[in-house]
Every structure is written in C-alpha cells, then in structure tokens.
Design a protein around this motif. Structure first.
Motif, PDB file in Angstrom:
ATOM      1  N   GLY A 195       4.271  51.053  82.452  1.00  0.00           N
ATOM      2  CA  GLY A 195       2.999  50.490  82.918  1.00  0.00           C
ATOM      3  C   GLY A 195       2.074  51.545  83.488  1.00  0.00           C
ATOM      4  O   GLY A 195       0.860  51.518  83.245  1.00  0.00           O
ATOM      5  N   ARG A 196       2.634  52.483  84.214  1.00  0.00           N
ATOM      6  CA  ARG A 196       1.823  53.583  84.758  1.00  0.00           C
ATOM      7  C   ARG A 196       1.265  54.452  83.638  1.00  0.00           C
ATOM      8  O   ARG A 196       0.098  54.850  83.669  1.00  0.00           O
ATOM      9  N   LEU A 197       2.084  54.749  82.645  1.00  0.00           N
ATOM     10  CA  LEU A 197       1.616  55.529  81.505  1.00  0.00           C
ATOM     11  C   LEU A 197       0.530  54.775  80.735  1.00  0.00           C
ATOM     12  O   LEU A 197      -0.491  55.354  80.372  1.00  0.00           O
ATOM     13  N   VAL A 214       2.441  62.341  80.446  1.00  0.00           N
ATOM     14  CA  VAL A 214       3.882  62.422  80.673  1.00  0.00           C
ATOM     15  C   VAL A 214       4.166  61.888  82.066  1.00  0.00           C
ATOM     16  O   VAL A 214       3.430  62.187  83.016  1.00  0.00           O
ATOM     17  N   ALA A 215       5.225  61.105  82.183  1.00  0.00           N
ATOM     18  CA  ALA A 215       5.705  60.654  83.492  1.00  0.00           C
ATOM     19  C   ALA A 215       6.880  61.541  83.873  1.00  0.00           C
ATOM     20  O   ALA A 215       7.775  61.783  83.057  1.00  0.00           O
ATOM     21  N   GLU A 216       6.834  62.025  85.113  1.00  0.00           N
ATOM     22  CA  GLU A 216       7.918  62.880  85.616  1.00  0.00           C
ATOM     23  C   GLU A 216       8.511  62.277  86.878  1.00  0.00           C
ATOM     24  O   GLU A 216       7.799  61.742  87.719  1.00  0.00           O
ATOM     25  N   CYS A 217       9.826  62.405  86.981  1.00  0.00           N
ATOM     26  CA  CYS A 217      10.557  62.036  88.186  1.00  0.00           C
ATOM     27  C   CYS A 217      11.313  63.279  88.624  1.00  0.00           C
ATOM     28  O   CYS A 217      12.104  63.827  87.837  1.00  0.00           O
ATOM     29  N   LYS A 218      11.031  63.760  89.819  1.00  0.00           N
ATOM     30  CA  LYS A 218      11.654  64.990  90.327  1.00  0.00           C
ATOM     31  C   LYS A 218      11.424  66.161  89.373  1.00  0.00           C
ATOM     32  O   LYS A 218      12.302  66.986  89.151  1.00  0.00           O
ATOM     33  N   ASP A 229      14.441  60.028  96.275  1.00  0.00           N
ATOM     34  CA  ASP A 229      13.037  60.181  95.889  1.00  0.00           C
ATOM     35  C   ASP A 229      12.870  59.670  94.468  1.00  0.00           C
ATOM     36  O   ASP A 229      13.400  60.239  93.535  1.00  0.00           O
ATOM     37  N   THR A 230      12.129  58.580  94.320  1.00  0.00           N
ATOM     38  CA  THR A 230      11.906  58.012  92.987  1.00  0.00           C
ATOM     39  C   THR A 230      10.424  58.067  92.633  1.00  0.00           C
ATOM     40  O   THR A 230       9.960  57.303  91.803  1.00  0.00           O
ATOM     41  N   ARG A 231       9.687  58.963  93.280  1.00  0.00           N
ATOM     42  CA  ARG A 231       8.263  59.080  92.993  1.00  0.00           C
ATOM     43  C   ARG A 231       8.062  59.506  91.544  1.00  0.00           C
ATOM     44  O   ARG A 231       8.735  60.397  91.044  1.00  0.00           O
ATOM     45  N   ILE A 232       7.124  58.852  90.915  1.00  0.00           N
ATOM     46  CA  ILE A 232       6.786  59.160  89.527  1.00  0.00           C
ATOM     47  C   ILE A 232       5.413  59.810  89.518  1.00  0.00           C
ATOM     48  O   ILE A 232       4.456  59.275  90.083  1.00  0.00           O
ATOM     49  N   ASP A 233       5.321  60.957  88.897  1.00  0.00           N
ATOM     50  CA  ASP A 233       4.049  61.649  88.733  1.00  0.00           C
ATOM     51  C   ASP A 233       3.615  61.517  87.277  1.00  0.00           C
ATOM     52  O   ASP A 233       4.434  61.667  86.363  1.00  0.00           O
ATOM     53  N   ILE A 234       2.331  61.242  87.071  1.00  0.00           N
ATOM     54  CA  ILE A 234       1.760  61.160  85.731  1.00  0.00           C
ATOM     55  C   ILE A 234       0.838  62.364  85.557  1.00  0.00           C
ATOM     56  O   ILE A 234      -0.012  62.625  86.410  1.00  0.00           O
ATOM     57  N   ARG A 235       1.033  63.092  84.477  1.00  0.00           N
ATOM     58  CA  ARG A 235       0.216  64.274  84.214  1.00  0.00           C
ATOM     59  C   ARG A 235      -0.124  64.323  82.725  1.00  0.00           C
ATOM     60  O   ARG A 235       0.518  63.663  81.910  1.00  0.00           O
TER      61      ARG A 235
END
Length: 160
Positions: free
Chosen positions: A99-101, A64-68, A3-9
């Motif tokens: 780039g997502r951040l 913040v970008a989070e992975c897992k 799982d390499t999903r990146i969440d941005i919060r």
C-alpha cells in the motif's frame, strides 16, 4: 520492540539484484496457492537472470521499500500511470508495504499528469488492488513459454 520502519525511496539502477530476488521469491513462494509449478516457472524462470534484471531496472521508474536498509518490495510506474511490476517479499506480505509503494506510485503518476493508473494483476494481486480502489476492466489469459496464466487488466482513476 523490533524496528519495523519502512522507508520508501526511488528505484535506482543498482537495485537490480534485489528487484530480481523480490520478483523471483514473490512468484515462486507468494503465488503457490493460485498458480501451479509450471505456471510459476513460465512466469519467473528457474533462476534469477541478473543480466536481464540489470537492463530492465535501468530503464524503469519506480520505488523501493526498505526495512532496516534491506529492499523488501518495489513498484514501477510510467508517465501514463501504468504499473508494470509491483511485488513484495512473501515474508513481508500484509504489512502495509504494498500500500505504501502503491501510494508513492500514485503520487508520482499524479505529479506527472496521469489521469489514471492501470496494470495487469495476477490472481494473487487482484484483491490487493481492489482493496486500494482499483477495478477489473477485463479478465485475460496470456501465454508465457506456452503456459497459460490468468490475470486481470485493472484501472484506478486518479484525482487531478
């Protein structure tokens, strides 16, 4: 497949230990090819100053970008569109996290009426920002603890 999903919060005040660690690692590990040991030490210090990061993060807006569930990158932005800090862990570089951040920060800046985004980019960050439509306004040298560091004032106009 992992799982390499990146969440941005949104950045939160209690993110300061992770922000300090990401910054420290990004400078001391991620900029080795561009800055010597004395420059990295002047920029990021010898250790992570958690008290300083606690106070600083409490006053910042960003993402913040989070992975897992683990923070792997962050960016800060103010209402004028100024990006003060933008760093990812070196182990996650070139994976689209930056780039997502940057996209989240641009959306926030647009929503808050900024007409452009600006930053002072390091030698390492300059190509990243240029890839995302930024251009150099001016090259400059700044002194940190008596040590010279090259960087670039950069800008990107926003679509209003």
């Amino acid at each position: 497949m992992p799982d390499t999903r990146i969440d941005i919060r949104p950045l939160a005040a209690d993110d300061y230990p992770a922000v300090g660690r990401i910054f420290f690692c990004a400078i001391h590990e991620g900029t080795r090819a561009a800055y010597d040991a004395a420059q990295r030490l002047a920029w990021a210090g010898e250790t992570i100053d958690l008290d300083r990061w606690k106070a600083r993060v409490a006053a910042l807006t960003g993402f913040v970008a989070e992975c897992k569930g683990e923070p792997v990158g962050f960016i800060t932005i103010d209402r004028s569109g100024y990006v003060d800090l933008a760093f990812v862990l070196p182990s996650t570089g070139r994976s689209g996290i930056g780039g997502r951040l940057l996209g989240a920060a641009a959306d926030w800046a647009n929503a808050h009426g900024a007409r452009q985004m600006t930053t002072e980019a390091s030698l390492v960050a300059r190509p990243f920002f240029e890839k995302h439509g930024w251009h150099v306004v001016e090259e400059e040298t700044v002194l940190r603890m008596g040590v010279a560091l090259r960087r670039f004032r950069m800008r990107r106009d926003l679509i209003i």
